[in-house]
Motif scaffolding. Structure first.
Motif, PDB file in Angstrom:
ATOM      1  N   TYR A  23      24.572 -41.974 -22.805  1.00 35.01           N
ATOM      2  CA  TYR A  23      25.826 -41.338 -22.449  1.00 35.01           C
ATOM      3  C   TYR A  23      26.028 -40.142 -23.015  1.00 35.01           C
ATOM      4  N   GLY A  24      26.457 -39.353 -22.002  1.00 36.96           N
ATOM      5  CA  GLY A  24      26.627 -37.889 -22.321  1.00 36.96           C
ATOM      6  C   GLY A  24      25.395 -36.954 -22.148  1.00 36.96           C
ATOM      7  N   THR A  25      24.416 -37.844 -21.964  1.00 35.98           N
ATOM      8  CA  THR A  25      22.969 -37.035 -21.824  1.00 35.98           C
ATOM      9  C   THR A  25      22.446 -37.095 -20.441  1.00 35.98           C
ATOM     10  N   LEU A  29      30.195 -41.118 -18.449  1.00 29.69           N
ATOM     11  CA  LEU A  29      31.338 -41.973 -18.182  1.00 29.69           C
ATOM     12  C   LEU A  29      32.483 -41.224 -17.775  1.00 29.69           C
ATOM     13  N   THR A  30      32.675 -40.925 -16.232  1.00 29.87           N
ATOM     14  CA  THR A  30      33.658 -40.095 -15.807  1.00 29.87           C
ATOM     15  C   THR A  30      35.039 -40.582 -16.002  1.00 29.87           C
ATOM     16  N   GLN A  31      34.938 -41.874 -16.372  1.00 35.57           N
ATOM     17  CA  GLN A  31      36.252 -42.689 -16.749  1.00 35.57           C
ATOM     18  C   GLN A  31      36.250 -43.595 -17.850  1.00 35.57           C
ATOM     19  N   ARG A  80      42.715 -58.477 -18.285  1.00 34.79           N
ATOM     20  CA  ARG A  80      42.989 -57.375 -17.480  1.00 34.79           C
ATOM     21  C   ARG A  80      41.950 -56.003 -18.129  1.00 34.79           C
ATOM     22  N   LEU A  81      41.607 -56.209 -19.435  1.00 35.43           N
ATOM     23  CA  LEU A  81      40.918 -55.306 -20.237  1.00 35.43           C
ATOM     24  C   LEU A  81      39.368 -55.296 -19.352  1.00 35.43           C
ATOM     25  N   GLU A  82      38.983 -56.659 -19.037  1.00 37.52           N
ATOM     26  CA  GLU A  82      37.720 -56.739 -18.346  1.00 37.52           C
ATOM     27  C   GLU A  82      37.448 -56.141 -17.159  1.00 37.52           C
ATOM     28  N   GLN A  83      38.744 -56.123 -16.497  1.00 36.02           N
ATOM     29  CA  GLN A  83      39.021 -55.427 -15.151  1.00 36.02           C
ATOM     30  C   GLN A  83      38.730 -53.837 -15.238  1.00 36.02           C
ATOM     31  N   ILE A  84      39.335 -53.384 -16.465  1.00 33.83           N
ATOM     32  CA  ILE A  84      39.406 -51.960 -16.530  1.00 33.83           C
ATOM     33  C   ILE A  84      38.108 -51.494 -17.165  1.00 33.83           C
ATOM     34  N   LEU A  85      37.454 -52.484 -18.017  1.00 37.28           N
ATOM     35  CA  LEU A  85      36.011 -52.006 -18.116  1.00 37.28           C
ATOM     36  C   LEU A  85      35.014 -52.025 -16.970  1.00 37.28           C
ATOM     37  N   ALA A  86      35.175 -53.156 -16.125  1.00 42.66           N
ATOM     38  CA  ALA A  86      34.347 -53.179 -14.796  1.00 42.66           C
ATOM     39  C   ALA A  86      34.465 -51.950 -14.155  1.00 42.66           C
ATOM     40  N   ASP A  87      35.658 -51.386 -14.016  1.00 46.18           N
ATOM     41  CA  ASP A  87      36.049 -50.196 -13.263  1.00 46.18           C
ATOM     42  C   ASP A  87      35.671 -48.895 -13.812  1.00 46.18           C
ATOM     43  N   ASP A  88      35.637 -48.916 -15.108  1.00 48.01           N
ATOM     44  CA  ASP A  88      35.114 -47.585 -16.117  1.00 48.01           C
ATOM     45  C   ASP A  88      33.297 -47.774 -15.592  1.00 48.01           C
ATOM     46  N   LEU A  90      31.805 -48.810 -13.281  1.00 46.30           N
ATOM     47  CA  LEU A  90      31.395 -48.510 -11.565  1.00 46.30           C
ATOM     48  C   LEU A  90      31.581 -47.238 -11.387  1.00 46.30           C
ATOM     49  N   LYS A  91      32.199 -46.295 -12.227  1.00 45.11           N
ATOM     50  CA  LYS A  91      32.430 -44.908 -12.105  1.00 45.11           C
ATOM     51  C   LYS A  91      31.525 -44.101 -12.898  1.00 45.11           C
ATOM     52  N   VAL A  92      30.456 -44.619 -13.569  1.00 47.52           N
ATOM     53  CA  VAL A  92      29.711 -43.931 -14.540  1.00 47.52           C
ATOM     54  C   VAL A  92      28.613 -43.359 -13.254  1.00 47.52           C
ATOM     55  N   ARG A  93      28.243 -42.030 -13.642  1.00 48.74           N
ATOM     56  CA  ARG A  93      27.424 -41.397 -12.802  1.00 48.74           C
ATOM     57  C   ARG A  93      26.358 -40.849 -13.442  1.00 48.74           C
ATOM     58  N   LEU A  94      25.242 -40.621 -12.755  1.00 53.74           N
ATOM     59  CA  LEU A  94      23.866 -40.037 -13.225  1.00 53.74           C
ATOM     60  C   LEU A  94      24.064 -38.484 -13.234  1.00 53.74           C
ATOM     61  N   PHE A  95      24.000 -37.709 -14.318  1.00 48.77           N
ATOM     62  CA  PHE A  95      23.807 -36.251 -14.413  1.00 48.77           C
ATOM     63  C   PHE A  95      22.828 -35.841 -13.380  1.00 48.77           C
TER      64      PHE A  95
END
Length: 215
Positions: A23-25, A29-31, A80-88, A90-95
């Motif tokens: 992560y970061g490399t 983690l866009t969110q 609720r935290l699990e839902q937030i984690l799952a959403d985070d 899903l928004k991970v992108r590849l540099f």
């Protein structure tokens, strides 16, 4: 945008493997709502730092399993935290420079490894972006029970790569974990600073294209 030239640290030894941070490399983690941190803050028996370390070096596939590990008594809305984690996740992108760099290393028959401090759910994007097939060695803290900058995790990578430390480079966005840490095991670290900010590392790049100034 044209990439800034790398600050040079040439080695006469032929580089036969590159270890990446994750992560970061490679992944961004866009969110990031840091749900594990939100759970850790409710632990009264450990400091927040110690509680987070437990998440990194234990297999906790869910926040509920993490809360159980910490023996939390405080009621949390873990669903609720699990839902937030799952959403985070899903928004991970590849540099954008990652795929070409990995393929170029493979074409040169350079071994590729990854060492990452992460909680178990954060492995999902690594697989959803089909990165696993590029790597010869994978060391995730939650699977091996070791976390950067513990010298033992770099030593394990050296053993699994079956190379001398001077034949290996490590690349990552953390100066402490990806430059200073591997140096304790004899591995040269390259500090990836995508933001273009300054660094006290001897070898600094702003993107993975410049990695090949060293390989």
């Amino acid at each position: 945008m044209r990439e800034k030239p790398a600050r040079q640290l040439r080695a006469e030894t032929v580089i036969k493997a590159v270890i990446f941070d994750l992560y970061g490399t490679l992944l961004e983690l866009t969110q990031d709502h840091r749900p594990f941190l939100q759970v850790a803050k409710h632990c009264t028996s450990l400091s927040v730092q110690a509680a987070i370390h437990k998440a990194l070096v234990n297999d906790c596939p869910t926040l509920d399993s993490y809360a159980s590990l910490l023996r939390l008594k405080t009621q949390l809305n873990l669903e609720r935290l699990e839902q937030i984690l799952a959403d985070d996740l899903l928004k991970v992108r590849l540099f954008p420079d990652v795929r070409s760099a990995l393929e170029k290393l493979q074409s040169r028959q350079v071994k590729i490894a990854v060492i990452s401090n992460l909680a178990t759910p954060y492995i999902r994007p690594f697989d959803s972006h089909n990165l696993r097939t590029h790597f010869d060695v994978i060391l995730f803290s939650c699977e091996c029970g070791l976390a950067k900058p513990d010298p033992a995790i770099y030593q394990r990578a050296i053993q699994q790569l079956n190379l001398a430390p001077e034949e290996i480079l490590m690349v990552g966005d953390s100066y402490a974990s990806d430059v200073v840490g591997p140096a304790t095991a004899g591995i040269k670290g390259i500090h990836l600073v995508r933001s273009g900010e300054g660094s006290s590392a001897s070898a600094v790049i702003s993107g993975l294209e410049s990695l090949f100034d060293f390989v």
